[in-house]
Design a protein around this motif. Sequence first.
Motif, short mmCIF file in Angstrom:
data_model
loop_
_atom_site.label_atom_id
_atom_site.label_comp_id
_atom_site.label_asym_id
_atom_site.label_seq_id
_atom_site.Cartn_x
_atom_site.Cartn_y
_atom_site.Cartn_z
N GLN A 233 0.06 7.31 4.22
CA GLN A 233 -0.71 6.27 3.56
C GLN A 233 -0.95 5.09 4.52
OE1 GLN A 233 -0.96 3.50 -0.47
NE2 GLN A 233 0.90 4.67 -0.14
N PHE A 234 -2.20 4.67 4.56
CA PHE A 234 -2.59 3.44 5.23
C PHE A 234 -3.10 2.49 4.15
CE2 PHE A 234 -3.07 6.76 8.35
CZ PHE A 234 -2.71 6.20 9.58
N GLY A 235 -2.57 1.27 4.14
CA GLY A 235 -3.05 0.27 3.20
C GLY A 235 -3.54 -0.95 3.96
N VAL A 236 -4.72 -1.43 3.61
CA VAL A 236 -5.30 -2.60 4.28
C VAL A 236 -5.80 -3.57 3.22
CG1 VAL A 236 -7.02 -3.45 5.90
CG2 VAL A 236 -6.01 -1.18 6.25
N TYR A 237 -5.26 -4.77 3.23
CA TYR A 237 -5.70 -5.82 2.31
C TYR A 237 -6.54 -6.83 3.06
CZ TYR A 237 -5.64 -9.97 -0.64
OH TYR A 237 -6.02 -11.07 -1.37
#
Length: 515
Positions: A329-333
């Motif tokens: 998983q890659f998460g970018v906010y």
Amino acid sequence: MTGDTDSTTDGETPLELLALPASTLDRVSQPAVRDAVQYFTAALITVPGARTPTAYATARDAAPDLPVLHPQRGHGADRVHHYRYSSDAGVHGAPDTAPPPETIDILAVQSGDVLPRLQTQLSSGERQTGSEAATYLFVPQLSVEWDTTTLSTTLPQAEQLAAITATLSEPVTVLAGGQPAEYYHKWSLSYNHSSVQVPISGLGASEEHGLKFAQYTCTPQGTVAAEAVDADQFGLKALNGVAESTAKRLRRQGCQTTGDVQNLAISTLTDLSGIGQTTAEKIHAHADVIDSGEPIVLTNKTPVKTRDDRPPLCLDIETDGLSPTIIWQFGVYDPATDTHQAFIEKQHPNDPKPVLEAFITWFLANHQDRTVLTWNGYNFDYPQITQFLEQHLPEYVEAWNDIWTYDLYKWAVRDGNALLPGRTNKLDHVARALGYDPAGTGLTGAQTAAAYQEFMRNPDSPAAEPDWERHKAYCEDDCRALWHVYQAITNATRRDMTDSGTGGATGQQAGLTDF
């Protein structure tokens, strides 16, 4: 592999439970216990471990307005303590009437001997629980038994725990008082010729793992996330540079809390044996930070540089372990648009390339001119991304290396540019100490890794498939927490190296040196 935007939690409010193990309460000061109760935000307190009225009295005195579960202190071995929790009503004693279906129930027994009676009550309907939210069963001294000869483990009262789990329609999670706070495992137990899954979460009454306090986020789905902190991070020993010997000197000076130290003049601290000017300034400054809950920035250096006026993108990754075979998983906010983008590998858990390619192509196509921010990313996130690109997509390595990347943990903690109010330097501790309200997903980093490992082993089994939305929300929560910490640091008042801000009890200027 999927790419999703704008993940959010479903609005459910988890139960926050604080475990104050009896063995810890018997060996720490009462001000330290009060400090822990104030630091954590619990609705219910448990005192796992052996029966000790003194420990119960200590917890009761430190938290007079909260229910405290210590069923061990009673003499009647057949009593079941029953509490209910809802976001509207909080924690309250359970009446005989049936609860609303969405109510979380907390059942506590004095020992495992009471479990057969409890199972009878539940199966007959004499005792009722909410059918649409989890039930948590607190067994104060339950501990997994380890056979060193056969290298096998045994769960005491396994048959009774399986029977209770099978009796109730809602999820059941067992809170094992004798297991360390870091312990979480789903046991597969036999009952009536079938298998029953029983999650067991440790409550920290295990001295071999050190003296700890721990808060647990208990969700309506039955998942539990533990947040354990060493007991010496509370009270006077929470202050940087204060060990037991220095704490004793401070107590002789009349100090019981960090607030008391904050009100001392630097000159008073330096008069104490073994405390020099630098140490005194460090202690005083840290007391200021802990008491105010506000960071101190010790430099005019900027933690992050950007190519334009847009804020940095906050990045977090999830892997299958500390030596990963996949970044799943890659998460970018993006604070500029208040949106979160998630890339999750759901179809090919043993192939790291598809999700990696989806992330890097999206990022380079849309955000190659943006600055990226992580927490401890120089030690984990960035090297892992680079390593996987080198192995699977080497054509993107150069472009990724051109991205401006920053590590807020390195800037604040390792480089000594700021003092933070968290009792540890973990992101969730720092963020919450700075006023961040976490999503309450009931997950930890270790649990997300373990869940994906199970999925990798059994990709075709519906039972092994993770709750993708909950794991996505967990990663997003870390990204948003990072942005909250970044804002707190960038908005903090810069202080000169010779000014801690309060001046001490006598009005003398209090110095401040490197942390």
